[in-house]
Design an enzyme around this catalytic site. Structure first.
Site, PDB file in Angstrom:
ATOM      1  N   ASP A   1      90.556  25.679  92.223  1.00  0.00           N
ATOM      2  CA  ASP A   1      90.646  26.019  90.803  1.00  0.00           C
ATOM      3  C   ASP A   1      89.327  25.702  90.128  1.00  0.00           C
ATOM      4  O   ASP A   1      88.799  24.596  90.302  1.00  0.00           O
ATOM      5  CB  ASP A   1      91.724  25.168  90.113  1.00  0.00           C
ATOM      6  CG  ASP A   1      93.124  25.711  90.318  1.00  0.00           C
ATOM      7  OD1 ASP A   1      93.287  26.709  91.038  1.00  0.00           O
ATOM      8  OD2 ASP A   1      94.064  25.110  89.751  1.00  0.00           O
TER       9      ASP A   1
ATOM     10  N   LYS B   1      95.218  34.059  87.594  1.00  0.00           N
ATOM     11  CA  LYS B   1      96.671  33.932  87.425  1.00  0.00           C
ATOM     12  C   LYS B   1      97.198  34.784  86.282  1.00  0.00           C
ATOM     13  O   LYS B   1      96.575  34.869  85.225  1.00  0.00           O
ATOM     14  CB  LYS B   1      97.031  32.474  87.096  1.00  0.00           C
ATOM     15  CG  LYS B   1      96.855  31.489  88.244  1.00  0.00           C
ATOM     16  CD  LYS B   1      97.323  30.104  87.792  1.00  0.00           C
ATOM     17  CE  LYS B   1      96.875  29.002  88.739  1.00  0.00           C
ATOM     18  NZ  LYS B   1      97.588  29.013  90.023  1.00  0.00           N
TER      19      LYS B   1
ATOM     20  N   GLY C   1      99.197  20.001  89.205  1.00  0.00           N
ATOM     21  CA  GLY C   1      98.645  19.153  88.161  1.00  0.00           C
ATOM     22  C   GLY C   1      99.113  17.712  88.205  1.00  0.00           C
ATOM     23  O   GLY C   1      98.954  16.976  87.243  1.00  0.00           O
TER      24      GLY C   1
ATOM     25  N   ARG D   1     108.000  21.822 104.290  1.00  0.00           N
ATOM     26  CA  ARG D   1     109.031  21.484 105.276  1.00  0.00           C
ATOM     27  C   ARG D   1     110.247  22.389 105.135  1.00  0.00           C
ATOM     28  O   ARG D   1     110.871  22.759 106.125  1.00  0.00           O
ATOM     29  CB  ARG D   1     109.461  20.017 105.138  1.00  0.00           C
ATOM     30  CG  ARG D   1     108.500  19.062 105.784  1.00  0.00           C
ATOM     31  CD  ARG D   1     109.194  17.717 106.054  1.00  0.00           C
ATOM     32  NE  ARG D   1     108.259  16.739 106.542  1.00  0.00           N
ATOM     33  CZ  ARG D   1     107.876  16.637 107.821  1.00  0.00           C
ATOM     34  NH1 ARG D   1     108.371  17.462 108.737  1.00  0.00           N
ATOM     35  NH2 ARG D   1     107.015  15.731 108.190  1.00  0.00           N
TER      36      ARG D   1
ATOM     37  N   GLY E   1      99.432  19.528  94.071  1.00  0.00           N
ATOM     38  CA  GLY E   1      99.412  18.079  94.242  1.00  0.00           C
ATOM     39  C   GLY E   1      98.465  17.583  95.323  1.00  0.00           C
ATOM     40  O   GLY E   1      98.404  16.391  95.590  1.00  0.00           O
TER      41      GLY E   1
ATOM     42  N   GLY F   1      93.936  22.421  93.134  1.00  0.00           N
ATOM     43  CA  GLY F   1      93.793  22.748  91.715  1.00  0.00           C
ATOM     44  C   GLY F   1      93.034  21.656  91.009  1.00  0.00           C
ATOM     45  O   GLY F   1      91.820  21.537  91.108  1.00  0.00           O
ATOM     46  N   SER F   2      93.786  20.785  90.328  1.00  0.00           N
ATOM     47  CA  SER F   2      93.175  19.733  89.527  1.00  0.00           C
ATOM     48  C   SER F   2      92.486  18.681  90.394  1.00  0.00           C
ATOM     49  O   SER F   2      91.627  17.945  89.901  1.00  0.00           O
ATOM     50  CB  SER F   2      94.267  19.065  88.690  1.00  0.00           C
ATOM     51  OG  SER F   2      95.169  20.045  88.204  1.00  0.00           O
TER      52      SER F   2
END
Lengths: 202, 295
Positions: free
Chosen positions: B25, B82, B154, B166, B215, B236-237
């Site tokens: 990101d 996005k 995030g 999983r 995450g 991402g973050s």
């Protein structure tokens, strides 16, 4: 025959699946020591900047150049860029083939395409002379071919999409994304031509 | 000879080229260049990373096309962007400006609470999130050419990414062990197209490339997802909310290549500076979780 597939990034598992179908012993190459005992190497499609950077970071550039000096290497798409002498922008290259490539020559993803090609060289492994259905993904073009490198395939407009220089092969497209194994068989043929006989088992 | 564009093989093909890679990101052209230099295979162009979307609240929409175009100009690697779930006009706009992939994303506020975009009608390929096999196959049925497990974007907490990977991979293993007469009922139970259930069973994997997302904050997180069996990761973050983004980005790229080599993973994990602060998912009120968006 034992063939390595450079497994730093990209669609290496598609190449591996095709080679296994052809009953070839396959090794994933991520570090210089993985190049030992190989008869040839495939550099897959992927992002050429990523593959080049990882090859530099893990000390693969010189070992790959030495490997390519006398053993077969085939680069598909990003792999073809990586094999080239010049990609018209600063990024790590093996500079093994006397070709200049233009990255993303057709534009962005929306311009990616499939097309039938005429590839006379494939008759080395298949006499049928069927057209070859090629898949181009954000593909590079081979702008110029010099020295011992020669053209294997062109689009209708004459632009070059495959080239061979002795035991080195470059394709702008992705035979590993199709069910047609003729390019993989051509590469195995090239690898066997330069193969050094391994010590026979006692 | 006639060229065919926008075939499913070509849409799915770009995702195949991204395998074994990291998609990052980025919110500025400078970030995009840092990501490219670090070895990212693609960037996701955004106005705000998910951690900020979470912090700011309000309605999260498609980013300004001007920003996306500037990021497209800054790098040679593919650029994704996005749109909101079900917002097919945002998708039309993203296709018009020429992005390489559209993420129909739960990270933005959904525009339709019942329907996703009919992705078959677009020339540009789509990636969509999923939490389980049924959701993955519904998105592929609608035309998605790439799937990512959702995780909880995030947060910097990898637990949901693990749960979703999983779930998908476990259901595929269960499907492979199932006798043929149970497949129609299984399709009905998970709400997935029967033909895609059959295809997944015979392939032993999803019919399209499957990345992990949501995450992932460290090289170890990325290698964990790879060892669980995904094809690559979105971060991402986790990168640009950390202390030393360039270094962390390069380390995560190396970790995805050498995901089975703990010695290399140890080496690349050293001295990365502060990771993103993160929020434990168990501390977030149910109503603020975003993975549940999508149907």
């Amino acid at each position: 025959m034992r063939i390595g597939v450079l497994a730093l990034q990209g669609d290496f598992s598609e190449h591996i699946a095709m080679l296994r179908r052809l009953q070839v012993d396959v090794v994933q190459v991520r570090l210089p020591e993985h190049l030992e005992q190989l008869d040839g190497l495939i550099i897959p499609g992927g992002e050429s900047t990523t593959i080049g950077k990882l090859a530099v970071d893990f000390g693969l550039i010189e070992p790959l150049r030495q490997f390519g000096a006398h053993k077969a290497i085939w680069g598909t798409c990003a792999g073809a860029i990586f094999l080239s002498r010049d990609a018209r922008r600063p990024q790590p290259l093996l500079e093994l083939m006397d070709i200049t490539v233009e990255r993303n020559a057709f534009g962005r993803q929306i311009a990616s395409f499939e097309v039938d090609l005429v590839v006379p060289e494939l008759q080395l492994v298949d006499p049928s002379a069927q057209p070859y259905h090629a898949v181009f993904i954000r593909a590079p073009l081979i702008e110029t071919v010099r020295g011992e490198a020669r053209v294997l395939a062109q689009l209708d407009n004459g632009r070059i999409v495959a080239a061979r220089q002795r035991h080195l092969l470059a394709t702008s497209f992705h035979p590993e994304l199709t069910d047609d194994d003729r390019f993989h068989r051509l590469f195995l043929h090239m690898a066997s031509e330069v193969r050094q006989p391994r010590a026979a088992p006692v | 000879m006639e060229q065919q564009i926008a075939t499913f093989a070509v849409k799915k093909g770009l995702a195949q080229m991204l395998k074994g890679g990291v998609i990052m990101d980025v919110v500025t052209p400078e970030h995009a260049r840092i990501a490219e230099d670090a070895g990212a295979v693609a960037v996701m162009a955004l106005e705000r990373v998910p951690a900020d979307i979470r912090a700011n609240g309000g309605v999260a929409r498609m980013s300004d096309p001007e920003l996306i175009l500037k990021i497209m100009d800054a790098v040679s690697i593919p650029v994704m962007a996005k749109c909101r779930i079900g917002h097919f006009v945002e998708a039309q706009i993203l296709e018009a400006i020429g992005v390489d992939y559209i993420d129909e994303s739960e990270v933005l506020t959904p525009a339709d609470e019942a329907h996703h975009i009919n992705k078959h009608t677009f020339k540009v390929p789509f990636v969509c999130g999923c939490r389980n096999l049924g959701e993955a196959l519904r998105r592929i049925g609608e035309g998605a050419a790439m799937i990512r497990t959702k995780g909880e974007a995030g947060t910097g907490d990898v637990v949901e990414a693990v749960r979703h990977a999983r779930a998908v991979l476990g259901e595929i293993r269960r499907l492979q062990a199932m006798p043929e007469e149970e497949l129609m009922t299984f399709s009905k139970e998970i709400g997935a197209p029967y033909e895609l259930v059959l295809e997944t069973r015979s392939l032993g994997r999803l019919p399209v490339v499957n990345f992990a997302a949501g995450g992932i904050a460290t090289p170890a997180d990325a290698a964990l997802m790879m060892q669980l069996g995904v094809d690559g990761v979105f971060v991402g973050s986790g990168i640009f909310k950390s202390g030393d983004p360039a270094r962390r980005a390069a380390a995560i790229v190396k970790a995805v290549t050498h995901y089975r080599d703990p010695y290399i993973l140890a080496e690349v994990s050293r001295n990365l500076g502060e990771p993103m602060v993160g929020r434990q998912i168990s501390s977030i009120p149910e109503a603020e979780l975003i993975a549940g968006r999508g149907w």
